[in-house]
Design a protein around this motif. Structure first.
Motif, PDB file in Angstrom:
ATOM      1  N   ARG A  75       6.693  13.721   3.607  1.00 20.66           N
ATOM      2  CA  ARG A  75       7.429  13.642   2.336  1.00 20.66           C
ATOM      3  C   ARG A  75       8.170  12.319   2.184  1.00 20.66           C
ATOM      4  O   ARG A  75       8.699  12.021   1.136  1.00 20.66           O
ATOM      5  CB  ARG A  75       8.435  14.806   2.254  1.00 20.66           C
ATOM      6  CG  ARG A  75       7.780  16.158   2.062  1.00 20.66           C
ATOM      7  CD  ARG A  75       8.822  17.245   1.841  1.00 20.66           C
ATOM      8  NE  ARG A  75       9.744  17.349   2.982  1.00 20.66           N
ATOM      9  CZ  ARG A  75       9.522  18.098   4.050  1.00 20.66           C
ATOM     10  NH1 ARG A  75       8.435  18.822   4.126  1.00 20.66           N
ATOM     11  NH2 ARG A  75      10.390  18.133   5.053  1.00 20.66           N
ATOM     12  N   ASP A  76       8.238  11.552   3.274  1.00 20.21           N
ATOM     13  CA  ASP A  76       8.954  10.271   3.269  1.00 20.21           C
ATOM     14  C   ASP A  76       7.985   9.166   2.816  1.00 20.21           C
ATOM     15  O   ASP A  76       7.332   8.512   3.624  1.00 20.21           O
ATOM     16  CB  ASP A  76       9.490  10.014   4.689  1.00 20.21           C
ATOM     17  CG  ASP A  76      10.333   8.759   4.780  1.00 20.21           C
ATOM     18  OD1 ASP A  76      10.433   8.026   3.773  1.00 20.21           O
ATOM     19  OD2 ASP A  76      10.892   8.516   5.876  1.00 20.21           O
ATOM     20  N   ALA A  77       7.877   8.995   1.480  1.00 26.24           N
ATOM     21  CA  ALA A  77       6.938   8.001   0.938  1.00 26.24           C
ATOM     22  C   ALA A  77       7.431   6.598   1.262  1.00 26.24           C
ATOM     23  O   ALA A  77       8.604   6.287   1.070  1.00 26.24           O
ATOM     24  CB  ALA A  77       6.818   8.188  -0.564  1.00 26.24           C
ATOM     25  N   ARG A  78       6.536   5.793   1.786  1.00 21.90           N
ATOM     26  CA  ARG A  78       6.901   4.418   2.120  1.00 21.90           C
ATOM     27  C   ARG A  78       5.877   3.473   1.514  1.00 21.90           C
ATOM     28  O   ARG A  78       4.671   3.650   1.717  1.00 21.90           O
ATOM     29  CB  ARG A  78       6.878   4.203   3.638  1.00 21.90           C
ATOM     30  CG  ARG A  78       7.803   5.101   4.418  1.00 21.90           C
ATOM     31  CD  ARG A  78       9.014   4.358   4.921  1.00 21.90           C
ATOM     32  NE  ARG A  78       9.945   5.293   5.542  1.00 21.90           N
ATOM     33  CZ  ARG A  78      10.281   5.261   6.822  1.00 21.90           C
ATOM     34  NH1 ARG A  78       9.769   4.348   7.624  1.00 21.90           N
ATOM     35  NH2 ARG A  78      11.154   6.125   7.300  1.00 21.90           N
ATOM     36  N   ASP A  79       6.347   2.489   0.791  1.00 28.99           N
ATOM     37  CA  ASP A  79       5.452   1.420   0.372  1.00 28.99           C
ATOM     38  C   ASP A  79       5.354   0.432   1.529  1.00 28.99           C
ATOM     39  O   ASP A  79       6.354  -0.148   1.928  1.00 28.99           O
ATOM     40  CB  ASP A  79       5.999   0.714  -0.875  1.00 28.99           C
ATOM     41  CG  ASP A  79       5.647   1.473  -2.138  1.00 28.99           C
ATOM     42  OD1 ASP A  79       4.795   2.383  -2.057  1.00 28.99           O
ATOM     43  OD2 ASP A  79       6.212   1.160  -3.195  1.00 28.99           O
ATOM     44  N   PHE A  80       4.166   0.300   2.081  1.00 37.32           N
ATOM     45  CA  PHE A  80       3.976  -0.647   3.180  1.00 37.32           C
ATOM     46  C   PHE A  80       3.929  -2.064   2.609  1.00 37.32           C
ATOM     47  O   PHE A  80       3.111  -2.357   1.721  1.00 37.32           O
ATOM     48  CB  PHE A  80       2.660  -0.356   3.906  1.00 37.32           C
ATOM     49  CG  PHE A  80       2.748   0.735   4.944  1.00 37.32           C
ATOM     50  CD1 PHE A  80       3.715   1.722   4.875  1.00 37.32           C
ATOM     51  CD2 PHE A  80       1.851   0.761   6.014  1.00 37.32           C
ATOM     52  CE1 PHE A  80       3.783   2.726   5.818  1.00 37.32           C
ATOM     53  CE2 PHE A  80       1.912   1.766   6.967  1.00 37.32           C
ATOM     54  CZ  PHE A  80       2.875   2.746   6.873  1.00 37.32           C
TER      55      PHE A  80
ATOM     56  N   THR B 290       0.874  -1.172   0.000  1.00 40.34           N
ATOM     57  CA  THR B 290       0.000   0.000   0.000  1.00 40.34           C
ATOM     58  C   THR B 290       0.915   1.228   0.000  1.00 40.34           C
ATOM     59  O   THR B 290       2.026   1.169   0.537  1.00 40.34           O
ATOM     60  CB  THR B 290      -0.935   0.069   1.232  1.00 40.34           C
ATOM     61  OG1 THR B 290      -0.146  -0.026   2.422  1.00 40.34           O
ATOM     62  CG2 THR B 290      -1.965  -1.028   1.213  1.00 40.34           C
ATOM     63  N   HIS B 291       0.460   2.301  -0.615  1.00 35.85           N
ATOM     64  CA  HIS B 291       1.274   3.519  -0.713  1.00 35.85           C
ATOM     65  C   HIS B 291       0.936   4.437   0.450  1.00 35.85           C
ATOM     66  O   HIS B 291      -0.184   4.912   0.573  1.00 35.85           O
ATOM     67  CB  HIS B 291       1.024   4.214  -2.048  1.00 35.85           C
ATOM     68  CG  HIS B 291       1.273   3.311  -3.225  1.00 35.85           C
ATOM     69  ND1 HIS B 291       2.524   2.793  -3.511  1.00 35.85           N
ATOM     70  CD2 HIS B 291       0.448   2.815  -4.166  1.00 35.85           C
ATOM     71  CE1 HIS B 291       2.454   2.036  -4.590  1.00 35.85           C
ATOM     72  NE2 HIS B 291       1.198   2.013  -5.005  1.00 35.85           N
ATOM     73  N   ARG B 292       1.919   4.650   1.325  1.00 36.83           N
ATOM     74  CA  ARG B 292       1.709   5.487   2.517  1.00 36.83           C
ATOM     75  C   ARG B 292       2.879   6.445   2.667  1.00 36.83           C
ATOM     76  O   ARG B 292       3.756   6.502   1.811  1.00 36.83           O
ATOM     77  CB  ARG B 292       1.642   4.592   3.773  1.00 36.83           C
ATOM     78  CG  ARG B 292       0.578   3.509   3.758  1.00 36.83           C
ATOM     79  CD  ARG B 292      -0.774   4.062   4.101  1.00 36.83           C
ATOM     80  NE  ARG B 292      -1.773   3.017   4.295  1.00 36.83           N
ATOM     81  CZ  ARG B 292      -3.070   3.219   4.124  1.00 36.83           C
ATOM     82  NH1 ARG B 292      -3.527   4.400   3.763  1.00 36.83           N
ATOM     83  NH2 ARG B 292      -3.940   2.241   4.325  1.00 36.83           N
ATOM     84  N   SER B 293       2.908   7.146   3.810  1.00 36.04           N
ATOM     85  CA  SER B 293       4.077   7.952   4.153  1.00 36.04           C
ATOM     86  C   SER B 293       4.486   7.586   5.567  1.00 36.04           C
ATOM     87  O   SER B 293       3.703   6.998   6.321  1.00 36.04           O
ATOM     88  CB  SER B 293       3.744   9.446   4.080  1.00 36.04           C
ATOM     89  OG  SER B 293       2.917   9.783   5.175  1.00 36.04           O
ATOM     90  N   ALA B 294       5.731   7.948   5.908  1.00 35.35           N
ATOM     91  CA  ALA B 294       6.221   7.661   7.254  1.00 35.35           C
ATOM     92  C   ALA B 294       5.342   8.335   8.301  1.00 35.35           C
ATOM     93  O   ALA B 294       5.143   7.809   9.402  1.00 35.35           O
ATOM     94  CB  ALA B 294       7.670   8.116   7.391  1.00 35.35           C
ATOM     95  N   ALA B 295       4.780   9.509   7.952  1.00 33.23           N
ATOM     96  CA  ALA B 295       3.941  10.253   8.907  1.00 33.23           C
ATOM     97  C   ALA B 295       2.725   9.451   9.344  1.00 33.23           C
ATOM     98  O   ALA B 295       2.240   9.597  10.457  1.00 33.23           O
ATOM     99  CB  ALA B 295       3.494  11.574   8.287  1.00 33.23           C
ATOM    100  N   PHE B 296       2.242   8.618   8.447  1.00 33.97           N
ATOM    101  CA  PHE B 296       1.065   7.796   8.742  1.00 33.97           C
ATOM    102  C   PHE B 296       1.415   6.689   9.742  1.00 33.97           C
ATOM    103  O   PHE B 296       0.568   6.234  10.498  1.00 33.97           O
ATOM    104  CB  PHE B 296       0.581   7.184   7.418  1.00 33.97           C
ATOM    105  CG  PHE B 296      -0.667   6.362   7.507  1.00 33.97           C
ATOM    106  CD1 PHE B 296      -1.904   6.962   7.687  1.00 33.97           C
ATOM    107  CD2 PHE B 296      -0.612   4.973   7.398  1.00 33.97           C
ATOM    108  CE1 PHE B 296      -3.061   6.201   7.753  1.00 33.97           C
ATOM    109  CE2 PHE B 296      -1.759   4.204   7.464  1.00 33.97           C
ATOM    110  CZ  PHE B 296      -2.991   4.824   7.644  1.00 33.97           C
ATOM    111  N   ALA B 297       2.699   6.272   9.752  1.00 34.70           N
ATOM    112  CA  ALA B 297       3.100   5.095  10.519  1.00 34.70           C
ATOM    113  C   ALA B 297       3.513   5.391  11.960  1.00 34.70           C
ATOM    114  O   ALA B 297       3.257   4.594  12.853  1.00 34.70           O
ATOM    115  CB  ALA B 297       4.253   4.379   9.806  1.00 34.70           C
ATOM    116  N   TYR B 298       4.206   6.515  12.157  1.00 34.67           N
ATOM    117  CA  TYR B 298       4.699   6.795  13.524  1.00 34.67           C
ATOM    118  C   TYR B 298       4.859   8.294  13.714  1.00 34.67           C
ATOM    119  O   TYR B 298       5.128   9.025  12.766  1.00 34.67           O
ATOM    120  CB  TYR B 298       6.022   6.071  13.791  1.00 34.67           C
ATOM    121  CG  TYR B 298       7.146   6.457  12.843  1.00 34.67           C
ATOM    122  CD1 TYR B 298       8.059   7.446  13.177  1.00 34.67           C
ATOM    123  CD2 TYR B 298       7.280   5.838  11.611  1.00 34.67           C
ATOM    124  CE1 TYR B 298       9.069   7.816  12.315  1.00 34.67           C
ATOM    125  CE2 TYR B 298       8.285   6.193  10.732  1.00 34.67           C
ATOM    126  CZ  TYR B 298       9.177   7.183  11.094  1.00 34.67           C
ATOM    127  OH  TYR B 298      10.173   7.562  10.215  1.00 34.67           O
TER     128      TYR B 298
END
Ligand SMILES: [Zn+2]
Ligand SMILES: [Zn+2]
Length: 309
Positions: free
Chosen positions: A74-79, A60-68
Protein backbone atom coordinates in the motif's frame (compact mmCIF):
# COMPACT_ATOMS: atom_id res chain seq x y z
CA UNK A 1 -13.46 -41.86 -4.47
CA UNK A 2 -10.75 -41.56 -1.82
CA UNK A 3 -8.11 -41.55 -4.53
CA UNK A 4 -9.96 -38.68 -6.27
CA UNK A 5 -10.03 -36.65 -3.08
CA UNK A 6 -6.32 -37.31 -2.43
CA UNK A 7 -5.52 -36.11 -5.92
CA UNK A 8 -7.49 -32.90 -5.34
CA UNK A 9 -5.72 -32.34 -2.02
CA UNK A 10 -2.31 -32.83 -3.65
CA UNK A 11 -3.27 -30.40 -6.45
CA UNK A 12 -4.43 -27.84 -3.87
CA UNK A 13 -1.18 -28.23 -1.90
CA UNK A 14 0.86 -27.84 -5.08
CA UNK A 15 -0.93 -24.54 -5.71
CA UNK A 16 -0.99 -23.19 -2.17
CA UNK A 17 2.56 -24.03 -1.07
CA UNK A 18 4.31 -21.99 -3.82
CA UNK A 19 1.84 -19.14 -3.22
CA UNK A 20 2.60 -19.23 0.52
CA UNK A 21 6.34 -19.26 -0.20
CA UNK A 22 5.96 -16.33 -2.58
CA UNK A 23 3.92 -14.34 -0.04
CA UNK A 24 6.48 -15.17 2.65
CA UNK A 25 9.30 -13.80 0.48
CA UNK A 26 7.81 -10.29 0.89
CA UNK A 27 7.87 -10.50 4.71
CA UNK A 28 10.46 -8.54 6.66
CA UNK A 29 13.61 -10.60 7.27
CA UNK A 30 16.47 -8.30 8.32
CA UNK A 31 19.92 -9.58 7.39
CA UNK A 32 22.29 -10.22 10.31
CA UNK A 33 23.63 -7.03 11.89
CA UNK A 34 27.17 -6.35 10.68
CA UNK A 35 30.21 -6.08 12.94
CA UNK A 36 30.97 -2.46 13.89
CA UNK A 37 33.20 -0.73 11.37
CA UNK A 38 36.60 0.26 12.74
CA UNK A 39 37.70 2.52 9.87
CA UNK A 40 37.39 6.29 10.23
CA UNK A 41 35.89 8.32 7.38
CA UNK A 42 38.72 8.52 4.80
CA UNK A 43 40.24 11.99 4.44
CA UNK A 44 39.14 14.17 1.52
CA UNK A 45 40.28 17.59 0.39
CA UNK A 46 37.71 18.63 -2.24
CA UNK A 47 38.22 22.03 -3.89
CA UNK A 48 35.83 24.70 -2.61
CA UNK A 49 33.76 24.72 -5.82
CA UNK A 50 32.90 21.02 -5.98
CA UNK A 51 29.10 20.94 -6.11
CA UNK A 52 26.35 18.37 -6.50
CA UNK A 53 23.02 18.67 -8.34
CA UNK A 54 20.15 16.32 -9.16
CA UNK A 55 18.71 15.96 -12.65
CA UNK A 56 15.36 14.14 -12.29
CA UNK A 57 14.40 12.58 -15.64
CA UNK A 58 11.25 10.66 -14.74
CA UNK A 59 9.77 8.05 -12.42
CA UNK A 60 8.45 4.52 -12.45
CA UNK A 61 5.38 3.74 -10.33
CA UNK A 62 6.15 1.02 -7.77
CA UNK A 63 5.44 0.11 -4.16
CA UNK A 64 7.74 -0.25 -1.19
CA UNK A 65 7.01 -4.01 -1.26
CA UNK A 66 8.73 -4.26 -4.62
CA UNK A 67 11.89 -2.58 -3.28
CA UNK A 68 12.68 -4.32 0.01
CA UNK A 69 11.40 -7.13 2.22
CA UNK A 70 8.92 -5.80 4.74
CA UNK A 71 7.86 -2.92 2.50
CA UNK A 72 4.10 -2.47 2.13
CA UNK A 73 2.13 -2.97 -1.08
CA UNK A 74 0.00 0.00 0.00
CA UNK A 75 3.08 2.24 0.29
CA UNK A 76 3.16 3.65 -3.26
CA UNK A 77 6.59 4.94 -4.20
CA UNK A 78 7.60 6.76 -7.33
CA UNK A 79 11.05 5.40 -8.11
CA UNK A 80 13.33 8.26 -9.12
CA UNK A 81 15.10 8.03 -12.46
CA UNK A 82 17.60 10.70 -11.61
CA UNK A 83 21.10 11.60 -12.73
CA UNK A 84 23.53 13.51 -10.51
CA UNK A 85 25.89 16.19 -11.75
CA UNK A 86 29.14 16.57 -9.82
CA UNK A 87 30.80 19.85 -10.66
CA UNK A 88 34.56 19.78 -10.22
CA UNK A 89 37.15 22.33 -11.37
CA UNK A 90 39.04 19.59 -13.25
CA UNK A 91 35.95 18.46 -15.17
CA UNK A 92 32.35 17.66 -14.29
CA UNK A 93 30.92 14.16 -14.04
CA UNK A 94 27.42 12.84 -14.48
CA UNK A 95 26.63 9.89 -12.25
CA UNK A 96 24.27 7.88 -14.52
CA UNK A 97 21.87 9.60 -16.93
CA UNK A 98 18.40 8.36 -16.00
CA UNK A 99 15.81 8.38 -18.79
CA UNK A 100 16.81 9.86 -22.12
CA UNK A 101 14.67 11.58 -24.74
CA UNK A 102 14.17 8.21 -26.47
CA UNK A 103 13.18 6.23 -23.39
CA UNK A 104 9.93 5.05 -25.05
CA UNK A 105 11.94 3.30 -27.76
CA UNK A 106 14.37 1.93 -25.16
CA UNK A 107 11.52 0.61 -23.01
CA UNK A 108 10.12 -1.31 -25.99
CA UNK A 109 13.36 -3.31 -26.08
CA UNK A 110 12.78 -4.65 -22.57
CA UNK A 111 11.22 -8.12 -22.06
CA UNK A 112 7.43 -8.43 -22.13
CA UNK A 113 7.17 -9.45 -18.47
CA UNK A 114 9.10 -6.37 -17.36
CA UNK A 115 6.97 -4.08 -19.51
CA UNK A 116 3.82 -5.71 -18.17
CA UNK A 117 4.64 -4.72 -14.58
CA UNK A 118 6.24 -1.34 -15.30
CA UNK A 119 4.62 2.03 -15.87
CA UNK A 120 6.65 5.20 -16.01
CA UNK A 121 6.52 8.92 -16.62
CA UNK A 122 9.15 10.63 -18.66
CA UNK A 123 10.52 14.02 -17.65
CA UNK A 124 13.13 16.17 -19.34
CA UNK A 125 16.34 14.30 -20.05
CA UNK A 126 19.61 15.21 -18.33
CA UNK A 127 20.94 16.70 -21.58
CA UNK A 128 17.80 18.82 -22.03
CA UNK A 129 18.05 20.12 -18.48
CA UNK A 130 21.73 20.99 -18.84
CA UNK A 131 21.15 22.73 -22.16
CA UNK A 132 18.18 24.69 -20.77
CA UNK A 133 20.44 26.30 -18.17
CA UNK A 134 23.09 27.19 -20.76
CA UNK A 135 25.48 24.61 -19.34
CA UNK A 136 28.81 24.48 -21.18
CA UNK A 137 29.02 20.84 -22.28
CA UNK A 138 32.79 21.07 -22.75
CA UNK A 139 32.97 21.07 -18.93
CA UNK A 140 31.69 17.48 -18.89
CA UNK A 141 34.57 15.06 -18.49
CA UNK A 142 32.52 11.89 -18.45
CA UNK A 143 29.46 9.88 -17.49
CA UNK A 144 30.29 7.66 -14.54
CA UNK A 145 27.95 4.66 -14.43
CA UNK A 146 26.83 2.97 -11.21
CA UNK A 147 25.94 0.15 -13.64
CA UNK A 148 24.76 -0.35 -17.21
CA UNK A 149 21.03 -1.16 -16.86
CA UNK A 150 18.64 0.60 -19.26
CA UNK A 151 17.25 3.16 -16.81
CA UNK A 152 20.75 4.41 -15.94
CA UNK A 153 22.09 4.71 -19.49
CA UNK A 154 19.07 5.76 -21.57
CA UNK A 155 20.34 9.36 -21.76
CA UNK A 156 23.86 8.51 -22.99
CA UNK A 157 23.13 8.92 -26.75
CA UNK A 158 22.38 12.62 -26.10
CA UNK A 159 26.01 13.13 -25.06
CA UNK A 160 27.87 12.10 -28.21
CA UNK A 161 31.62 11.97 -27.71
CA UNK A 162 31.45 12.20 -23.91
CA UNK A 163 33.37 9.24 -22.44
CA UNK A 164 31.35 6.71 -20.45
CA UNK A 165 33.44 5.65 -17.47
CA UNK A 166 33.14 1.99 -16.47
CA UNK A 167 35.35 -0.67 -14.89
CA UNK A 168 36.45 -3.79 -16.77
CA UNK A 169 33.75 -6.04 -15.26
CA UNK A 170 30.92 -3.72 -16.28
CA UNK A 171 32.50 -3.13 -19.68
CA UNK A 172 32.38 -6.90 -20.27
CA UNK A 173 28.80 -7.02 -19.01
CA UNK A 174 27.81 -4.33 -21.54
CA UNK A 175 29.05 -6.60 -24.34
CA UNK A 176 27.77 -9.88 -22.94
CA UNK A 177 24.64 -8.84 -21.02
CA UNK A 178 22.13 -9.46 -23.85
CA UNK A 179 18.86 -7.51 -23.42
CA UNK A 180 19.95 -6.34 -19.96
CA UNK A 181 22.58 -4.05 -21.50
CA UNK A 182 21.14 -3.53 -25.00
CA UNK A 183 20.53 0.19 -24.37
CA UNK A 184 24.13 0.66 -23.17
CA UNK A 185 25.34 -0.61 -26.55
CA UNK A 186 23.39 1.95 -28.62
CA UNK A 187 25.86 4.05 -30.54
CA UNK A 188 28.02 2.47 -29.24
CA UNK A 189 29.21 5.01 -26.66
CA UNK A 190 32.86 5.87 -26.19
CA UNK A 191 33.72 3.73 -23.18
CA UNK A 192 36.67 4.69 -21.03
CA UNK A 193 37.69 1.89 -18.68
CA UNK A 194 39.12 2.78 -15.27
CA UNK A 195 40.94 0.49 -12.82
CA UNK A 196 40.64 0.21 -9.05
CA UNK A 197 44.24 1.20 -8.49
CA UNK A 198 43.63 2.67 -5.03
CA UNK A 199 43.71 0.86 -1.72
CA UNK A 200 40.94 -0.07 0.71
CA UNK A 201 38.19 2.49 1.30
CA UNK A 202 35.70 2.15 4.16
CA UNK A 203 36.25 -1.60 4.22
CA UNK A 204 35.86 -2.07 0.46
CA UNK A 205 39.12 -3.69 -0.65
CA UNK A 206 39.83 -1.46 -3.67
CA UNK A 207 39.00 2.02 -4.87
CA UNK A 208 39.36 4.52 -7.69
CA UNK A 209 39.87 8.15 -6.65
CA UNK A 210 38.85 10.03 -9.82
CA UNK A 211 40.74 13.28 -9.14
CA UNK A 212 43.08 12.10 -6.39
CA UNK A 213 41.56 14.56 -3.89
CA UNK A 214 38.97 12.28 -2.29
CA UNK A 215 36.06 14.26 -3.75
CA UNK A 216 34.84 11.41 -5.99
CA UNK A 217 35.83 7.88 -4.99
CA UNK A 218 34.46 4.76 -6.69
CA UNK A 219 34.48 1.32 -5.03
CA UNK A 220 33.45 -2.03 -6.53
CA UNK A 221 30.17 -3.42 -5.15
CA UNK A 222 29.29 -6.18 -7.59
CA UNK A 223 26.19 -8.35 -7.34
CA UNK A 224 23.35 -6.39 -8.93
CA UNK A 225 25.58 -6.44 -12.03
CA UNK A 226 29.17 -7.74 -12.28
CA UNK A 227 30.68 -4.24 -12.27
CA UNK A 228 28.22 -2.34 -10.07
CA UNK A 229 29.89 0.37 -8.02
CA UNK A 230 29.27 2.81 -5.19
CA UNK A 231 30.32 6.42 -5.78
CA UNK A 232 31.32 8.39 -2.69
CA UNK A 233 31.24 12.18 -3.08
CA UNK A 234 32.75 14.65 -0.60
CA UNK A 235 31.99 18.39 -0.69
CA UNK A 236 34.17 21.15 0.77
CA UNK A 237 31.48 21.93 3.37
CA UNK A 238 32.06 18.46 4.83
CA UNK A 239 28.93 16.82 3.44
CA UNK A 240 29.41 13.27 2.20
CA UNK A 241 27.22 11.23 -0.09
CA UNK A 242 27.16 7.58 -1.13
CA UNK A 243 25.54 6.92 -4.52
CA UNK A 244 24.88 3.23 -4.07
CA UNK A 245 23.28 2.62 -7.48
CA UNK A 246 20.82 -0.29 -7.35
CA UNK A 247 22.46 -2.02 -4.39
CA UNK A 248 19.15 -1.01 -2.78
CA UNK A 249 16.24 0.63 -4.60
CA UNK A 250 15.06 2.49 -1.51
CA UNK A 251 17.15 3.44 1.50
CA UNK A 252 15.33 1.02 3.85
CA UNK A 253 17.16 -1.72 1.98
CA UNK A 254 20.29 -0.50 3.74
CA UNK A 255 18.98 1.12 6.94
CA UNK A 256 16.73 -1.87 7.72
CA UNK A 257 19.07 -4.42 6.09
CA UNK A 258 16.26 -5.77 3.94
CA UNK A 259 17.11 -7.27 0.57
CA UNK A 260 14.77 -7.18 -2.40
CA UNK A 261 11.94 -9.73 -2.23
CA UNK A 262 12.64 -13.01 -4.01
CA UNK A 263 10.79 -12.12 -7.22
CA UNK A 264 12.57 -8.77 -7.62
CA UNK A 265 16.05 -10.01 -6.82
CA UNK A 266 15.67 -13.06 -9.04
CA UNK A 267 14.75 -10.80 -11.92
CA UNK A 268 17.11 -7.90 -11.20
CA UNK A 269 20.23 -9.22 -9.46
CA UNK A 270 22.99 -11.17 -11.19
CA UNK A 271 24.35 -12.46 -7.88
CA UNK A 272 21.97 -11.99 -4.91
CA UNK A 273 24.56 -13.36 -2.43
CA UNK A 274 27.01 -10.61 -3.34
CA UNK A 275 24.26 -8.00 -3.14
CA UNK A 276 23.48 -9.24 0.39
CA UNK A 277 27.14 -9.01 1.41
CA UNK A 278 27.51 -5.45 0.10
CA UNK A 279 24.15 -4.44 1.59
CA UNK A 280 25.28 -5.53 5.05
CA UNK A 281 28.63 -3.79 4.62
CA UNK A 282 26.93 -0.58 3.50
CA UNK A 283 24.62 -0.87 6.53
CA UNK A 284 27.72 -0.95 8.75
CA UNK A 285 28.97 2.23 7.08
CA UNK A 286 25.58 3.95 7.45
CA UNK A 287 25.41 3.04 11.15
CA UNK A 288 28.93 4.27 11.84
CA UNK A 289 28.52 7.50 9.84
CA UNK A 290 24.91 8.71 10.15
CA UNK A 291 26.02 12.04 8.62
CA UNK A 292 26.69 10.25 5.30
CA UNK A 293 23.72 10.75 2.94
CA UNK A 294 22.74 7.46 1.30
CA UNK A 295 21.49 7.92 -2.25
CA UNK A 296 19.97 4.74 -3.72
CA UNK A 297 19.54 5.37 -7.44
CA UNK A 298 15.74 5.16 -7.29
CA UNK A 299 14.98 6.80 -3.93
CA UNK A 300 13.32 10.15 -4.63
CA UNK A 301 13.58 11.15 -0.94
CA UNK A 302 17.37 10.74 -1.02
CA UNK A 303 17.72 12.96 -4.10
CA UNK A 304 15.49 15.52 -2.36
CA UNK A 305 18.59 16.52 -0.37
CA UNK A 306 20.27 17.74 -3.58
CA UNK A 307 19.51 21.02 -5.36
CA UNK A 308 18.28 21.01 -8.95
CA UNK A 309 20.14 23.06 -11.55
ZN1 LIG B 1 19.84 -1.87 -12.14
ZN1 LIG C 1 17.96 0.97 -11.78
Amino acid sequence: MIRGRTRRLVALALTLVPLALLANSFRAAPLLAPAPLPDPLPPASPPADVALFQLPTGVTHRSAAFAYRGGSFRDARDFAMTAALVKHPRGDLLVDTGFGRDVDTHFQRMPFLFRAITSYEQGRSAAEQLDATGYDRTRLRGILLTHAHWDHVSGIPEFPGVPVLVNADERRFVDEGGWRTAIARIGPPRFDTYAFEGGAYLGFPRSHDVYGDGSIVVVPASGHTPGSVIVFVALANGHRYAFVGDLAWQREGITEREERPWLARTFADGDPDQVRENLVHMAAIATRFPELTLVPAHDARAFGALPTL
